[in-house]
Design a protein around this motif. Structure first.
Motif, PDB file in Angstrom:
ATOM      1  N   GLN A  15       0.816  -1.213   0.000  1.00 18.06           N
ATOM      2  CA  GLN A  15       0.000   0.000   0.000  1.00 18.06           C
ATOM      3  C   GLN A  15       0.854   1.269   0.000  1.00 18.06           C
ATOM      4  OE1 GLN A  15      -0.213  -2.582   1.963  1.00 18.06           O
ATOM      5  NE2 GLN A  15      -2.307  -3.347   2.107  1.00 18.06           N
ATOM      6  N   ASN A  16       2.106   1.158   0.418  1.00 17.13           N
ATOM      7  CA  ASN A  16       3.009   2.315   0.459  1.00 17.13           C
ATOM      8  C   ASN A  16       3.943   2.377  -0.737  1.00 17.13           C
ATOM      9  OD1 ASN A  16       1.908   3.008   2.955  1.00 17.13           O
ATOM     10  ND2 ASN A  16       3.419   1.817   4.089  1.00 17.13           N
ATOM     11  N   PHE A  17       3.696   1.521  -1.724  1.00 17.20           N
ATOM     12  CA  PHE A  17       4.618   1.430  -2.857  1.00 17.20           C
ATOM     13  C   PHE A  17       4.746   2.741  -3.618  1.00 17.20           C
ATOM     14  CE2 PHE A  17       5.152   0.813  -7.439  1.00 17.20           C
ATOM     15  CZ  PHE A  17       6.430   0.278  -7.458  1.00 17.20           C
ATOM     16  N   GLU A  18       3.620   3.356  -3.982  1.00 14.44           N
ATOM     17  CA  GLU A  18       3.659   4.547  -4.829  1.00 14.44           C
ATOM     18  C   GLU A  18       4.425   5.685  -4.165  1.00 14.44           C
ATOM     19  OE1 GLU A  18       2.941   4.772  -7.876  1.00 14.44           O
ATOM     20  OE2 GLU A  18       2.016   2.784  -8.065  1.00 14.44           O
ATOM     21  N   GLU A  19       4.168   5.897  -2.887  1.00 18.78           N
ATOM     22  CA  GLU A  19       4.895   6.943  -2.159  1.00 18.78           C
ATOM     23  C   GLU A  19       6.389   6.624  -2.105  1.00 18.78           C
ATOM     24  OE1 GLU A  19       5.233   8.803   2.392  1.00 18.78           O
ATOM     25  OE2 GLU A  19       3.746   7.256   1.927  1.00 18.78           O
ATOM     26  N   THR A  20       6.692   5.374  -1.839  1.00 18.66           N
ATOM     27  CA  THR A  20       8.086   4.955  -1.698  1.00 18.66           C
ATOM     28  C   THR A  20       8.845   5.072  -3.019  1.00 18.66           C
ATOM     29  OG1 THR A  20       7.517   3.425   0.087  1.00 18.66           O
ATOM     30  CG2 THR A  20       9.606   3.043  -1.064  1.00 18.66           C
ATOM     31  N   ILE A  21       8.230   4.633  -4.112  1.00 13.71           N
ATOM     32  CA  ILE A  21       8.929   4.646  -5.397  1.00 13.71           C
ATOM     33  C   ILE A  21       9.240   6.069  -5.842  1.00 13.71           C
ATOM     34  CG2 ILE A  21       6.927   4.690  -6.937  1.00 13.71           C
ATOM     35  CD1 ILE A  21      10.021   2.440  -7.364  1.00 13.71           C
ATOM     36  N   GLN A  22       8.377   7.027  -5.489  1.00 18.00           N
ATOM     37  CA  GLN A  22       8.646   8.424  -5.841  1.00 18.00           C
ATOM     38  C   GLN A  22       9.799   8.980  -5.002  1.00 18.00           C
ATOM     39  OE1 GLN A  22       7.483   9.895  -8.485  1.00 18.00           O
ATOM     40  NE2 GLN A  22       6.209   8.092  -8.915  1.00 18.00           N
ATOM     41  N   GLN A  23       9.877   8.566  -3.742  1.00 17.88           N
ATOM     42  CA  GLN A  23      10.995   8.988  -2.895  1.00 17.88           C
ATOM     43  C   GLN A  23      12.309   8.414  -3.420  1.00 17.88           C
ATOM     44  OE1 GLN A  23       9.481   7.466   0.832  1.00 17.88           O
ATOM     45  NE2 GLN A  23       8.793   9.492   1.492  1.00 17.88           N
ATOM     46  N   LEU A  24      12.244   7.170  -3.871  1.00 18.67           N
ATOM     47  CA  LEU A  24      13.442   6.544  -4.433  1.00 18.67           C
ATOM     48  C   LEU A  24      13.840   7.210  -5.746  1.00 18.67           C
ATOM     49  CD1 LEU A  24      12.733   2.758  -3.751  1.00 18.67           C
ATOM     50  CD2 LEU A  24      14.532   4.153  -2.729  1.00 18.67           C
ATOM     51  N   ARG A  25      12.855   7.621  -6.510  1.00 11.57           N
ATOM     52  CA  ARG A  25      13.141   8.293  -7.775  1.00 11.57           C
ATOM     53  C   ARG A  25      13.989   9.535  -7.535  1.00 11.57           C
ATOM     54  NH1 ARG A  25       8.466  10.230 -12.105  1.00 11.57           N
ATOM     55  NH2 ARG A  25       9.879  10.739 -13.830  1.00 11.57           N
ATOM     56  N   GLU A  26      13.687  10.259  -6.475  1.00  8.35           N
ATOM     57  CA  GLU A  26      14.468  11.449  -6.126  1.00  8.35           C
ATOM     58  C   GLU A  26      15.875  11.067  -5.692  1.00  8.35           C
ATOM     59  OE1 GLU A  26      12.438  13.789  -3.207  1.00  8.35           O
ATOM     60  OE2 GLU A  26      10.509  13.641  -4.238  1.00  8.35           O
ATOM     61  N   GLY A  27      16.004   9.927  -5.025  1.00  8.43           N
ATOM     62  CA  GLY A  27      17.314   9.503  -4.533  1.00  8.43           C
ATOM     63  C   GLY A  27      18.190   8.837  -5.567  1.00  8.43           C
ATOM     64  N   LYS A  28      17.589   8.383  -6.676  1.00  6.17           N
ATOM     65  CA  LYS A  28      18.315   7.739  -7.770  1.00  6.17           C
ATOM     66  C   LYS A  28      19.171   6.559  -7.290  1.00  6.17           C
ATOM     67  CE  LYS A  28      18.482  11.972 -10.539  1.00  6.17           C
ATOM     68  NZ  LYS A  28      19.338  12.970 -11.244  1.00  6.17           N
ATOM     69  N   PRO A  29      18.511   5.498  -6.821  1.00  8.89           N
ATOM     70  CA  PRO A  29      19.271   4.334  -6.346  1.00  8.89           C
ATOM     71  C   PRO A  29      20.021   3.645  -7.476  1.00  8.89           C
ATOM     72  CG  PRO A  29      16.959   3.792  -6.568  1.00  8.89           C
ATOM     73  CD  PRO A  29      17.066   5.281  -6.768  1.00  8.89           C
ATOM     74  N   ARG A  30      21.134   3.014  -7.119  1.00 12.53           N
ATOM     75  CA  ARG A  30      21.928   2.306  -8.117  1.00 12.53           C
ATOM     76  C   ARG A  30      21.375   0.917  -8.419  1.00 12.53           C
ATOM     77  NH1 ARG A  30      27.167   4.238  -4.818  1.00 12.53           N
ATOM     78  NH2 ARG A  30      25.460   4.676  -3.369  1.00 12.53           N
ATOM     79  N   ALA A  31      20.780   0.290  -7.395  1.00 16.53           N
ATOM     80  CA  ALA A  31      20.184  -1.042  -7.560  1.00 16.53           C
ATOM     81  C   ALA A  31      19.200  -1.250  -6.405  1.00 16.53           C
ATOM     82  CB  ALA A  31      21.252  -2.130  -7.538  1.00 16.53           C
ATOM     83  N   VAL A  32      18.120  -1.999  -6.670  1.00 13.65           N
ATOM     84  CA  VAL A  32      17.131  -2.245  -5.621  1.00 13.65           C
ATOM     85  C   VAL A  32      16.817  -3.733  -5.526  1.00 13.65           C
ATOM     86  CG1 VAL A  32      16.086   0.042  -5.829  1.00 13.65           C
ATOM     87  CG2 VAL A  32      15.151  -1.865  -7.158  1.00 13.65           C
TER      88      VAL A  32
END
Length: 263
Positions: A70-87
């Protein structure tokens, strides 16, 4: 050694953190959770804490995403800002394409672990996308294998595998709970009954693990002496079609995982 980040310290995220410190130096692990008390628990293990998901992406090479679907959409947008190298995602039912759609063509690993891994007795299934190197994927397998066992499967099997190792600890706990209630109702001390039931489960699992070539039904037959007591109980279970109940439970579990991935 790859620096590991864990986003979300619920039951699964915390279990991974507690298990990972036996394989990865705690100083090489960073975590983030919105609840301060969970960060304090992680810090007590020697794990670094981040102030935001974005900072976590700066701290770690591989981000374990352990949040609720249920928290996926919020989380993925936060990660988008952080630009992870791998998940590495442990979100039930969530396909790897949902991550690359937002984060771009980065390495994605999908895993289905279970909570016993915090006691180094976990079981984990993993798969990876085309952008993930075999080196990184093998490191992830070795990480989870250090907490029990880990096997590579295809993504098409990831929802089905939830019923095998992801949700099944709850099946076992519920069986123990039902047997414990029945024992207490029959006048047996609850502490004594629980100790006997738990040790029986541990011992039975140990025998199964030590003899992997032996069919499971043979273990059942060895306890069910002809004309004895156990065979009467197993007969009742078969007459009430316990196997069909398990199949229906698995179908409901798998169906929900598929629904979560589509939402």
């Amino acid at each position: 050694m790859r620096k590991l980040g864990i986003l979300g310290l619920g039951h699964m995220g915390m279990a991974i953190a507690k298990g990972a410190v036996t394989y990865v130096d705690p100083s090489e692990i960073a975590v983030y959770d919105r609840h301060a008390e969970k960060l304090e628990t992680a810090a007590s293990l020697g794990i670094k804490t981040a102030s935001s998901p974005q900072q976590l992406c700066e701290e770690a090479e591989l981000i374990v995403i352990a949040v609720r679907p249920q928290n996926f959409e919020e989380t993925i947008q936060q990660l988008r800002e952080g630009k992870p190298r791998a998940v590495l995602s442990v979100i039930a039912g969530m396909p790897m394409s949902r991550f690359t759609d937002v984060l771009g063509n980065i390495p994605v690993i999908r895993a289905m672990p279970n909570t016993p891994l915090q006691e180094k007795e976990g079981a984990t299934a993993l798969c990876h996308n085309e952008y993930c190197s075999e080196e990184l994927f093998q490191w992830a397998i070795d990480l989870f294998a250090s907490m029990g066992c880990a096997y590579a499967i295809t993504e098409e099997q990831m929802c089905t595998i939830i019923a095998v190792n992801g949700s099944s600890p709850a099946y076992f706990y519920y069986l123990i709970e039902c047997m414990l209630k029945d024992a207490v109702n029959r006048g047996i001390d609850e502490t004594v009954a629980r100790e006997l039931l738990v040790q029986t489960m541990i011992g039975s699992g140990t025998l199964l693990k030590k003899q992997p070539e032996k069919p499971v039904h043979q273990f059942v037959d060895e306890v069910c002496s002809k004309g004895g007591t156990t065979i009467e109980a197993i007969t009742v279970m078969k007459e009430n079609d316990l196997e069909a109940i398990i199949q229906k439970a698995d179908e409901a579990c798998i169906r929900r995982a598929e629904e979560l991935g589509k939402n």
